[in-house]
Design an enzyme around this catalytic site. Structure first.
Site, PDB file in Angstrom:
ATOM      1  N   HIS A 194      -8.448  18.476 -10.830  1.00 21.07           N
ATOM      2  CA  HIS A 194      -7.217  18.859 -10.716  1.00 21.07           C
ATOM      3  C   HIS A 194      -6.175  17.871 -11.445  1.00 21.07           C
ATOM      4  O   HIS A 194      -6.036  16.652 -11.496  1.00 21.07           O
ATOM      5  CB  HIS A 194      -6.767  19.277  -9.033  1.00 21.07           C
ATOM      6  CG  HIS A 194      -5.778  20.466  -9.840  1.00 21.07           C
ATOM      7  ND1 HIS A 194      -4.402  20.200  -9.470  1.00 21.07           N
ATOM      8  CD2 HIS A 194      -5.914  22.029  -9.460  1.00 21.07           C
ATOM      9  CE1 HIS A 194      -3.669  21.315  -9.351  1.00 21.07           C
ATOM     10  NE2 HIS A 194      -4.080  22.209  -9.001  1.00 21.07           N
TER      11      HIS A 194
ATOM     12  N   ASP B 213      -9.767  14.043  -3.399  1.00 17.54           N
ATOM     13  CA  ASP B 213      -9.403  14.640  -2.988  1.00 17.54           C
ATOM     14  C   ASP B 213     -10.218  16.099  -2.420  1.00 17.54           C
ATOM     15  O   ASP B 213     -10.953  16.897  -3.418  1.00 17.54           O
ATOM     16  CB  ASP B 213      -8.772  15.927  -4.654  1.00 17.54           C
ATOM     17  CG  ASP B 213      -7.783  16.747  -4.972  1.00 17.54           C
ATOM     18  OD1 ASP B 213      -7.887  17.239  -5.833  1.00 17.54           O
ATOM     19  OD2 ASP B 213      -8.165  17.484  -3.571  1.00 17.54           O
TER      20      ASP B 213
ATOM     21  N   GLN C 141      -9.964  21.094  -2.451  1.00 16.33           N
ATOM     22  CA  GLN C 141     -11.667  22.769  -2.328  1.00 16.33           C
ATOM     23  C   GLN C 141     -12.216  22.599  -1.558  1.00 16.33           C
ATOM     24  O   GLN C 141     -13.589  23.273  -1.900  1.00 16.33           O
ATOM     25  CB  GLN C 141     -11.699  22.400  -4.827  1.00 16.33           C
ATOM     26  CG  GLN C 141     -12.619  23.944  -4.481  1.00 16.33           C
ATOM     27  CD  GLN C 141     -11.770  24.956  -4.066  1.00 16.33           C
ATOM     28  OE1 GLN C 141     -10.865  26.004  -4.891  1.00 16.33           O
ATOM     29  NE2 GLN C 141     -12.559  26.204  -3.983  1.00 16.33           N
TER      30      GLN C 141
ATOM     31  N   LYS D 278      -5.648  26.581   1.663  1.00 16.85           N
ATOM     32  CA  LYS D 278      -6.672  26.433   0.875  1.00 16.85           C
ATOM     33  C   LYS D 278      -8.160  27.411   2.580  1.00 16.85           C
ATOM     34  O   LYS D 278      -9.564  27.661   1.677  1.00 16.85           O
ATOM     35  CB  LYS D 278      -7.603  25.902   0.100  1.00 16.85           C
ATOM     36  CG  LYS D 278      -6.590  25.634  -1.107  1.00 16.85           C
ATOM     37  CD  LYS D 278      -7.665  25.673  -2.307  1.00 16.85           C
ATOM     38  CE  LYS D 278      -8.040  24.882  -3.238  1.00 16.85           C
ATOM     39  NZ  LYS D 278      -8.672  25.345  -3.959  1.00 16.85           N
TER      40      LYS D 278
ATOM     41  N   CYS E 135      -6.049  24.146 -13.724  1.00 18.18           N
ATOM     42  CA  CYS E 135      -5.267  23.207 -13.748  1.00 18.18           C
ATOM     43  C   CYS E 135      -6.333  21.816 -13.650  1.00 18.18           C
ATOM     44  O   CYS E 135      -6.339  20.665 -13.713  1.00 18.18           O
ATOM     45  CB  CYS E 135      -4.462  23.263 -12.493  1.00 18.18           C
ATOM     46  SG  CYS E 135      -2.902  23.587 -12.013  1.00 18.18           S
TER      47      CYS E 135
HETATM   48  C1  LIG Z   1      -9.089  20.338  -5.671  1.00 19.74           C
HETATM   49  C2  LIG Z   1      -7.869  20.561  -5.923  1.00 19.74           C
HETATM   50  N1  LIG Z   1      -6.388  19.364  -5.374  1.00 19.74           N
HETATM   51  C3  LIG Z   1      -5.363  20.200  -5.720  1.00 19.74           C
HETATM   52  C4  LIG Z   1      -4.902  20.853  -5.303  1.00 19.74           C
HETATM   53  C5  LIG Z   1      -3.522  21.188  -5.533  1.00 19.74           C
HETATM   54  O1  LIG Z   1      -3.250  21.710  -4.447  1.00 19.74           O
HETATM   55  P1  LIG Z   1      -1.599  22.333  -3.759  1.00 19.74           P
HETATM   56  O2  LIG Z   1      -1.177  23.110  -4.561  1.00 19.74           O
HETATM   57  O3  LIG Z   1      -1.942  22.987  -2.538  1.00 19.74           O
HETATM   58  O4  LIG Z   1      -1.015  21.043  -4.064  1.00 19.74           O
HETATM   59  C6  LIG Z   1      -5.507  22.278  -5.998  1.00 19.74           C
HETATM   60  C7  LIG Z   1      -5.241  23.629  -6.265  1.00 19.74           C
HETATM   61  N2  LIG Z   1      -6.226  24.629  -5.969  1.00 19.74           N
HETATM   62  C8  LIG Z   1      -5.498  25.256  -7.748  1.00 19.74           C
HETATM   63  C9  LIG Z   1      -4.202  26.567  -6.944  1.00 19.74           C
HETATM   64  O5  LIG Z   1      -4.425  27.605  -7.560  1.00 19.74           O
HETATM   65  N3  LIG Z   1      -5.647  27.364  -8.669  1.00 19.74           N
HETATM   66  C10 LIG Z   1      -6.283  26.161  -8.413  1.00 19.74           C
HETATM   67  O6  LIG Z   1      -7.330  25.862  -8.704  1.00 19.74           O
HETATM   68  C11 LIG Z   1      -7.220  21.859  -5.996  1.00 19.74           C
HETATM   69  O7  LIG Z   1      -8.016  22.881  -6.227  1.00 19.74           O
END
Ligand SMILES: Cc1ncc(COP(=O)(O)O)c(CN[C@@H]2CONC2=O)c1O
Length: 403
Positions: free
Chosen positions: A121, A198, A201, A224, A361
């Protein structure tokens, strides 16, 4: 006993309609929904004991402090951290990653190497690029494979004595891939490199054990895993958190302040400057309790059943391609041939189905597949097979309308 009807009754939002249709919420990868017990906790806090924490002499402040620190202990036990002070309460995964990246800015030397995975991400790519710009360290990437898995053979080749840090997600939010993080951590430690995982997910689906994984750092967000937005956790091994300088200066993170010199607080408060998201932290603890009351075995069973049923039904649609077919959690990224994912998502919304479209992202993954993005359906334990049927019929309708 896992009762889907009882579970769904916990989530008031699942009764909603959109465009006159019953809501089918399949965007859990973006954020999960919130059970009544967490909603009630938030209302209770602001109704009965809202106060600033840690240094108040009055009853409300003490009550809020006790609940906040109780939540920290719940989170510590959930992730099986050795000490509660190894749990830093953050505003979310992104904040946790930035605390660690910023801390290593004063440690890394020019020419040191950092390894990230191709599945990351942006919040686990950009802070490290910024760190490399600051320090002259070099970013290396573990390539991915067509099935959405990581090229572990090439990872082992990338590791060398210059490798100082390795970053990888436990689960890809774009594809659902479950990464072999124990192997990734073990191999990095052989070269003396530290590893940040991280878990954003992973935490909706898996109960990570940070000591068993031997992770040096582990980050996640409450939103999440049935918690509120704006709060998350950074786990760090005590000796590593001691090593890193504070991330932000301010109240809470100090012992004594004079104009000549300031001394910093110990763990965890060294990394918790300013008034925290008190209510969010308390509600995060309640969300942890809720997820454990459902049971991660039940969560895994329900979500794996939904994943295989949805995969089986979607694969029957001619012209539909699924990205990421390796060992994965209940996330399905797909496209319809010749149709932009955004257009599919817009039609699904009109039919009551909430999915995410775009690059999630994770633009490097989309570049790998040479696509602008995907339609991502991400399932939670409170979704049903009937909702999968609604999704599949809506995709067929979208294909008919847009072809
Ligand atoms: C694997 C992963 N890392 C980091 C983040 C960032 O988390 P925060 O936004 O809570 O700091 C997300 C958020 N998931 C995104 C948020 O919207 N869609 C997604 O898949 C994620 O899925």
């Amino acid at each position: 006993m896992f009762s889907i009807d009882k579970i769904r009754a916990d989530f008031p939002i699942l009764q909603r309609e959109v465009h006159g249709k019953k809501l089918v919420y399949l965007d859990n990868g973006a954020t999960s929904q919130t059970p009544q017990v967490v909603i009630d906790t938030i209302v209770d806090y602001y109704s009965n004991y809202n106060a600033n924490i840690h240094r108040g002499v009055h009853t409300l402040s003490q009550e809020a402090t006790d609940k906040y620190e109780e939540a920290r202990i719940k989170i510590q036990k959930h992730f099986n951290a050795k000490h509660s002070y190894e749990i830093i309460l953050t505003s979310g995964t992104t904040h946790g990653v930035n605390i660690v990246a910023s801390g290593f800015a004063s440690i890394l030397q020019e020419g040191d190497e950092i390894i990230v995975s191709a599945l990351e991400h942006h919040s686990n790519i950009v802070p490290w690029q910024m760190l490399c710009e600051k320090t002259g360290a070099i970013l290396k990437v573990i390539p991915m494979d067509e099935d959405g898995s990581l090229r572990m053979d090439l990872y082992h080749e990338l590791l060398n004595p210059k490798t100082k840090l390795v970053f990888c997600n436990h689960v890809s939010n774009a594809l659902g891939t479950i990464n072999p993080i124990k192997e990734i951590i073990h191999a990095a430690h052989k070269f003396g490199a530290y590893v940040l995982i991280d878990g954003a997910q992973a935490v909706p689906h898996i109960k990570p054990d940070v000591q068993a994984l031997d992770a040096d750092f582990y980050v996640a967000s409450a939103h999440k895993m049935c918690g509120p937005t704006g709060v998350g956790m950074l786990y760090g091994k005590e000796e590593l958190l001691q090593l890193l300088p504070p991330y932000q200066g301010g109240g809470e993170m100090i012992e004594t302040v004079t104009f000549e010199k300031t001394t910093y607080a110990g763990l965890p408060h060294k990394f918790e400057a300013g008034t925290p998201n008190i209510c969010g932290g308390i509600a995060f603890g309640v969300a942890v309790d809720y997820m454990n009351s459902v049971g991660f075995d039940n969560i895994e069973k329900q979500e794996n059943e939904l994943l295989s049923y949805a995969t089986q039904e979607l694969e029957k649609i001619d012209g539909l391609k699924i990205y990421g077919t390796t060992n994965k959690t209940s996330v399905i990224s797909f496209n319809l041939e010749g149709i932009h994912p955004y257009d599919v998502g817009a039609i699904l919304d009109k039919l009551g189905v909430a999915v995410r479209t775009g690059h999630h992202c994770a633009q490097p993954i989309m570049d790998f597949y040479c696509i602008p993005g995907t339609v991502r359906a991400s399932f939670s334990f409170y979704n049903t097979k009937e909702e999968v049927d609604v999704l599949v019929n809506a995709v067929k309708k979208a294909q008919m309308m847009l072809s």
